[in-house]
Design an enzyme around this catalytic site. Sequence first.
Site, short mmCIF file in Angstrom:
data_model
loop_
_atom_site.label_atom_id
_atom_site.label_comp_id
_atom_site.label_asym_id
_atom_site.label_seq_id
_atom_site.Cartn_x
_atom_site.Cartn_y
_atom_site.Cartn_z
N ARG A 113 0.93 -1.22 0.37
CA ARG A 113 -0.21 0.00 0.01
C ARG A 113 0.73 1.29 0.23
NH1 ARG A 113 -2.79 -4.02 3.39
NH2 ARG A 113 -1.25 -3.92 4.88
N VAL A 115 16.22 -14.32 15.25
CA VAL A 115 16.68 -15.02 16.37
C VAL A 115 17.07 -14.07 17.31
CG1 VAL A 115 17.06 -16.69 17.55
CG2 VAL A 115 16.95 -17.39 15.50
N GLY A 120 16.28 -10.30 17.73
CA GLY A 120 15.98 -9.29 17.85
C GLY A 120 17.46 -9.02 17.61
N LYS A 149 11.93 -15.75 10.20
CA LYS A 149 12.55 -16.98 11.41
C LYS A 149 11.54 -18.28 10.33
CE LYS A 149 10.22 -14.32 13.82
NZ LYS A 149 10.28 -13.22 14.33
N GLU A 186 -0.39 -9.75 19.13
CA GLU A 186 -1.14 -10.12 17.82
C GLU A 186 -2.71 -10.41 18.04
OE1 GLU A 186 1.24 -10.72 14.80
OE2 GLU A 186 2.89 -10.59 15.60
N LYS A 225 12.87 -20.62 15.73
CA LYS A 225 14.06 -19.56 15.98
C LYS A 225 15.17 -21.01 16.86
CE LYS A 225 12.15 -15.36 16.83
NZ LYS A 225 11.61 -14.87 18.28
#
Lengths: 446, 446
Positions: free
Chosen positions: B48, B131, B133, B104, B189, B204
């Site tokens: 978008r 993995v 962060g 991942k 989420e 991970k």
Amino acid sequence: MNGNAVRVALLGCGTVGGEIVRLLREQADELAARAGAPVELVGVAVRRPHKHPELGELLTTDATALVTRDDVDVVVEVIGGIEPARTLLLEALKAGKSVVTANKALLAEEGAALAEAADASGVDLFYEAAVAGAIPLLRPLRESLAGDRITRVAGIVNGTTNFILSAMTESGAGYSDALEEATRLGYAEADPSADVDGYDAASKAAILATLAFHTRVTAADVHCEGIRHVTASDIAAARGIGCVIKLLAICERSPATDDAPEAVSARVYPAMIPAAHPLAGVDGAFNAVFVEAEAAGQLMFYGQGAGGAPTASAVLGDLVAVARNRVHGGRGARESAYAHLPVLPIGAVATRYHVSLEVADRAGVLATIAGEFSTHGVSIAAVRQTGGMADAGADPVSAARLVVVTHAAPEAALAATVQVLAGLDVVHAVDSVLRVEDLGRKGVAP
Amino acid sequence: MNGNAVRVALLGCGTVGGEIVRLLREQADELAARAGAPVELVGVAVRRPHKHPELGELLTTDATALVTRDDVDVVVEVIGGIEPARTLLLEALKAGKSVVTANKALLAEEGAALAEAADASGVDLFYEAAVAGAIPLLRPLRESLAGDRITRVAGIVNGTTNFILSAMTESGAGYSDALEEATRLGYAEADPSADVDGYDAASKAAILATLAFHTRVTAADVHCEGIRHVTASDIAAARGIGCVIKLLAICERSPATDDAPEAVSARVYPAMIPAAHPLAGVDGAFNAVFVEAEAAGQLMFYGQGAGGAPTASAVLGDLVAVARNRVHGGRGARESAYAHLPVLPIGAVATRYHVSLEVADRAGVLATIAGEFSTHGVSIAAVRQTGGMADAGADPVSAARLVVVTHAAPEAALAATVQVLAGLDVVHAVDSVLRVEDLGRKGVAP
């Protein structure tokens, strides 16, 4: 040269060197699979060959000849100290050999010369083992965080002093007794100066600051205080304010201000840190380092900072990287010192302080002393006065103990304050001055 | 191409992508100095475009065209999921672009295909951000520990579930309430399945096991249990034996025995761990991973495992590495899967267990139950029986609660035991079965 061996010369065969030889032999197949070619030991330079009968024809006493031999691709140095290591490694690099070294003192003093020699020959210069033993720390700083802006590296990078301070904290022992125990258990060397006077940690701080800030920092740039003057009373005083004492290496970036450009500092000293900080729980001979970066936030690395096998692990990791590069072409990431940030003198570095004074126990004393702090621009965070009656050895009528904890103030201001305090009639003695570092803790577990 | 820019195409511009764009712009000079050439963003593929007006002409909706464009050197992928990421990255690699990805799920499923494509083209494939962060973990495993033999990688690699379990531990809340809070605060989420069912951690674990053991391990090889069934009673029961519950990813090497060859295992499940273990103190959305290697000993890595800026930090570190290699020639270390070790099925993996039963409160019951454990070769470490009288809701005369903690036993043996127990007349209910992991703690601080 794919398929052909990568040939290694080893300089020094003490505790670490012996482990390197063992691992090179025991893990030969695995190392070959990872490097893409066999990693083969072709020579070991030692001073006393008769002590290493198992190495047979690999032995030589002529290190100078070994490092430039045609059949050597990589030189691994675990002798330590400035000379002859410096000359040998510069010769090796000049001759096109890659170098893996664990020599923190040499890197902290001659890092620039070594890096230039490596660049001139287009070879690798790796030294993961020089700081924090087996803990992968330099490669993360140099590579993993290359896209970030590191603001601070702070930690415990000397196992000997951490063992001594841990023992003092646990048992209430004095410095001498704790040092004696460390020596007896093999954690301190016969001449412990490099450790207890902070030089070893200062070399490591120079290396960490150089990588973290892309700015050449040498051992001479690092303000260094050891732990010889830390007393059982200091440990108790730390406990009194919820802290423990650790020998810290701190490399910090100071943002630009109206008056001063962006700068960095690197320093080593014993400091009080909150007992709840993760570094406070790092006991014995372990090392732990906090890294703060703008995007990554706070990171911690923890593990064994010394010892034959852990140090050998770090050396072999570098050796596999060098071998891979020899096999596949290319070089590993090298240092960059493009930033050329100024290094702050210790006088300009601001920390908090814990000042313990013996003072006259009469009206107006606290006001006088508080006034001196204020005059020098040092803001007081907390004061605790305990009457002379309770203190053994003090004059029961006229003496009291005053503990002042300050907010962050430049070392120069604090030093000037203490100098004036020491000359006051009402101050009988300045018993101790110790820094308090809260290490910018923001909700960090564990 | 020294001096010429390294040109980057970005796939996806959500939270992480947005941070990458910001950092590429704000730190352009520093990145150029470190890489040896400007690192220039030349295109951003999004679905978008109207949502990213600030990116102007860089935007495209045609990701397929972007990844093979002549003026692209490196493709950075932060879309996530298997398709279209898989096709796009394979196309990019085939076209000679290096790839940096945080994906991942894709790596855990198609890692082999991606690695082969990268090898075929002689380009880099890096994925530090996939993995834990911002925590530098994959580069240490792949490079720093390349000369060592890793025996275990175990840790907390999913922030969402760690937040939920931390909240349950702190407040005594049930799973649903804790999940609701996590969702409200943005830690979970709208569809939390990938996190709470363990799939994210399992991906991970597959990546970690592959690197640690030089053996291709895919998501399908990882035994995976989530945290949906963890109750407030389980948390309380853990506390009762001095433990907390964490969702662990564990990759382990099992030495060869007389009966079986050397093998590895990779699994994800909630487990009780000692409250004094450093991983127990890792709260909220933080990640921490323990690595054990034969020479290096125990290492710990700690930091932020998710979030836009931390993940972008890891991506940019990889990007600088790719750019350096483009400028100076050569490639970074790649995966090696030469060891081809067998992956153990979960039935063969031995851990300790905490089994909570509701049983009839009469003579001989304990003997019967203990006998079933014994019959299946599961050794009991501790038993605690609390009488029905004290338990609200239980029949005051005839019911009791029995908690059994076992020594390490293969999962298959424990499962068979539980199956038989559940069918016994004297067992009213098997309330919970949870693993207990002591993570081979040997004198680890902090």
